[in-house]
Write a protein that holds these residues in place. Structure first.
Motif, PDB file in Angstrom:
ATOM      1  N   GLU A 250      -4.205  -7.325 -46.556  1.00 40.54           N
ATOM      2  CA  GLU A 250      -3.846  -8.491 -47.349  1.00 40.54           C
ATOM      3  C   GLU A 250      -3.073  -8.171 -48.633  1.00 40.54           C
ATOM      4  OE1 GLU A 250      -4.328 -10.999 -45.716  1.00 40.54           O
ATOM      5  OE2 GLU A 250      -3.722 -12.467 -47.219  1.00 40.54           O
ATOM      6  N   ASP A 251      -3.450  -7.059 -49.297  1.00 41.09           N
ATOM      7  CA  ASP A 251      -2.810  -6.750 -50.580  1.00 41.09           C
ATOM      8  C   ASP A 251      -1.590  -5.847 -50.416  1.00 41.09           C
ATOM      9  OD1 ASP A 251      -4.127  -4.500 -49.741  1.00 41.09           O
ATOM     10  OD2 ASP A 251      -5.199  -4.136 -51.609  1.00 41.09           O
ATOM     11  N   GLY A 252      -1.102  -5.699 -49.182  1.00 37.52           N
ATOM     12  CA  GLY A 252       0.100  -4.891 -48.961  1.00 37.52           C
ATOM     13  C   GLY A 252      -0.198  -3.417 -48.699  1.00 37.52           C
ATOM     14  N   GLN A 253      -1.466  -3.008 -48.860  1.00 36.24           N
ATOM     15  CA  GLN A 253      -1.827  -1.630 -48.528  1.00 36.24           C
ATOM     16  C   GLN A 253      -1.812  -1.464 -47.010  1.00 36.24           C
ATOM     17  OE1 GLN A 253      -2.203   0.743 -50.626  1.00 36.24           O
ATOM     18  NE2 GLN A 253      -3.008  -0.057 -52.551  1.00 36.24           N
ATOM     19  N   THR A 254      -1.766  -0.223 -46.561  1.00 36.76           N
ATOM     20  CA  THR A 254      -1.815   0.012 -45.115  1.00 36.76           C
ATOM     21  C   THR A 254      -2.817   1.124 -44.790  1.00 36.76           C
ATOM     22  OG1 THR A 254      -0.021   1.628 -45.256  1.00 36.76           O
ATOM     23  CG2 THR A 254       0.607  -0.638 -44.747  1.00 36.76           C
ATOM     24  N   VAL A 255      -3.337   1.083 -43.579  1.00 35.43           N
ATOM     25  CA  VAL A 255      -4.142   2.197 -43.067  1.00 35.43           C
ATOM     26  C   VAL A 255      -3.744   2.455 -41.615  1.00 35.43           C
ATOM     27  CG1 VAL A 255      -6.202   1.939 -44.525  1.00 35.43           C
ATOM     28  CG2 VAL A 255      -6.036   0.631 -42.385  1.00 35.43           C
ATOM     29  N   GLU A 256      -4.121   3.629 -41.115  1.00 39.46           N
ATOM     30  CA  GLU A 256      -3.791   3.958 -39.729  1.00 39.46           C
ATOM     31  C   GLU A 256      -5.068   4.052 -38.883  1.00 39.46           C
ATOM     32  OE1 GLU A 256       0.316   6.373 -40.003  1.00 39.46           O
ATOM     33  OE2 GLU A 256      -1.420   7.589 -40.499  1.00 39.46           O
ATOM     34  N   SER A 257      -4.893   3.687 -37.614  1.00 41.18           N
ATOM     35  CA  SER A 257      -5.976   3.839 -36.631  1.00 41.18           C
ATOM     36  C   SER A 257      -5.366   4.510 -35.403  1.00 41.18           C
ATOM     37  CB  SER A 257      -6.537   2.485 -36.185  1.00 41.18           C
ATOM     38  OG  SER A 257      -6.733   1.640 -37.272  1.00 41.18           O
ATOM     39  N   VAL A 258      -6.211   5.194 -34.635  1.00 41.87           N
ATOM     40  CA  VAL A 258      -5.698   5.913 -33.472  1.00 41.87           C
ATOM     41  C   VAL A 258      -6.503   5.522 -32.242  1.00 41.87           C
ATOM     42  CG1 VAL A 258      -5.269   8.197 -32.479  1.00 41.87           C
ATOM     43  CG2 VAL A 258      -4.978   7.847 -34.932  1.00 41.87           C
TER      44      VAL A 258
END
Ligand code: SAH
Length: 337
Positions: free
Chosen positions: A79-87
């Motif tokens: 929501e705040d423009g941050q990102t994370v990765e998942s595999v």
């Protein structure tokens, strides 16, 4: 916006009542959310008026990369423009028509633990993920999931409350109902967190990132070791086993010239001879800008042999997804867009 994905049915009932709605709607909202509804408009069991009031933040899959070995990496926008990765990793299950999918999720945006060999530590921690942001990575990865491993970006036990809330939501019988035996929580060794988790008695598998047979080497690789040394860490693993009946497993990333010598394998075997945990050896995955390399295959094999000769159970983890930087330790925070 209401953070609906982080809430239990009871909490949703409280929210709905505060909005002047009957509490029985909570069960409908919970099952729609956990059934994969991407937004309130998808919750067709609810009256239109209510749907219009129930906007909620959710992780949005932005890009997907496919590795030559079939591993997929998803970038989730928050929501705040941050990102994370998942595999996503697919393994052959009991039958080839029935492959098992494991999703490796992130628990924080970035990581504050500073392990010397890990890409997730670059740039530090921006913030914790909410329970709903962890759950969203499971719900929106696009396939049914048979196992969840908390081995993506971040230190789950440094985000303890949200991690436990996530585990309770993931296993909730009215939601995905995933057995916690199919869930692994991996930690760099935050001893108070391990002890607190042990007290909860949840049947999750705990995996501890060890990476060194002695405090001297571990202090160099993992700053957390200067707070909680090896003896204290192994004591907490023992407590975890006593309280949950679940065996702890250990991760050991093999780093050329740092922790991969046969004498270090012997020292590791000596250290673990009482507890005999299962050990996952991970040949180090290269991270740009870091000086560490993985050992030649024969050296990794020799290290494993020494452990086995000492009666330990060992697997050497296959390197999946390293052509797309999706392998262990290669996930990182991307600049917010
Ligand atoms: N913070 C948790 C969860 C991360 S799990 C933890 O430390 O356990 C990711 C695993 O990959 C950990 O065991 C981590 O130490 C390991 N890892 C980190 N960088 C790596 C690298 N470059 N190559 C192989 N494994 C790595």
């Amino acid at each position: 916006m209401y953070d609906l994905l982080s809430q239990t049915p009871e909490e949703l009932a409280g929210l709905l009542v505060s909005l002047g709605e009957p509490s029985y709607r909570a069960a409908q909202v919970f099952s729609a959310l956990h059934g994969g509804a991407r937004d309130a408009a998808d919750m067709t069991a609810l009256p239109l008026k209510l749907r219009e009031r129930l906007a909620f933040p959710r992780p949005e899959p932005l890009t997907e990369q496919l590795s030559a070995d079939g591993t997929r990496k998803l970038l989730f926008g928050l929501e705040d423009g941050q990102t994370v990765e998942s595999v996503l990793l697919e393994y052959e299950g009991s039958s080839s028509e029935n492959p098992e999918t494991t999703v490796c999720i992130s628990s924080q945006v970035g990581c504050g633990q500073g392990c010397a060999f890990c890409a997730s530590a670059l740039g530090g921690k921006a913030r914790d993920l909410t329970a709903g942001e962890m759950l969203g990575q499971v719900l929106y990865c696009g396939v049914p999931v048979s196992r969840v491993v908390m081995m993506g970006i971040g230190e789950p036990l440094d985000n303890f409350e949200n991690t436990v809330r996530f585990l309770r939501l993931l296993s909730h019988p009215k939601g995905l109902g995933m057995s916690l035996r199919r869930v692994t929580v991996s930690t760099c060794g935050l001893v108070p967190g391990i002890l607190k988790l042990a007290d909860l008695g949840l049947p999750v598998t705990l995996s501890v990132s060890l990476h060194a047979p002695d405090d001297e080497t571990r202090n160099i690789l993992m700053p957390v070791n200067r707070r909680y040394g090896l003896q204290e860490l192994l004591f907490s693993c023992r407590m975890y086993f006593m309280k949950t009946g679940r065996r702890v497993s250990l991760e050991y990333a093999l780093i050329r010239g740092v922790n991969d010598a046969p004498r270090q394998a012997a020292a590791l075997a000596a250290l673990l001879k009482e507890d005999r945990p299962h050990i996952n050896l991970i040949p180090l995955n290269p991270v740009e800008g870091k000086p560490y390399r993985s050992p030649p295959r024969e050296d990794a094999g020799r290290f494993a042999d020494v452990l086995r000769q000492n009666g330990l159970s060992v697997t050497v983890r296959r390197r999946l997804g390293n052509d797309i930087d999706a392998a262990c330790g290669q996930l990182r925070r991307r600049a917010a867009t």
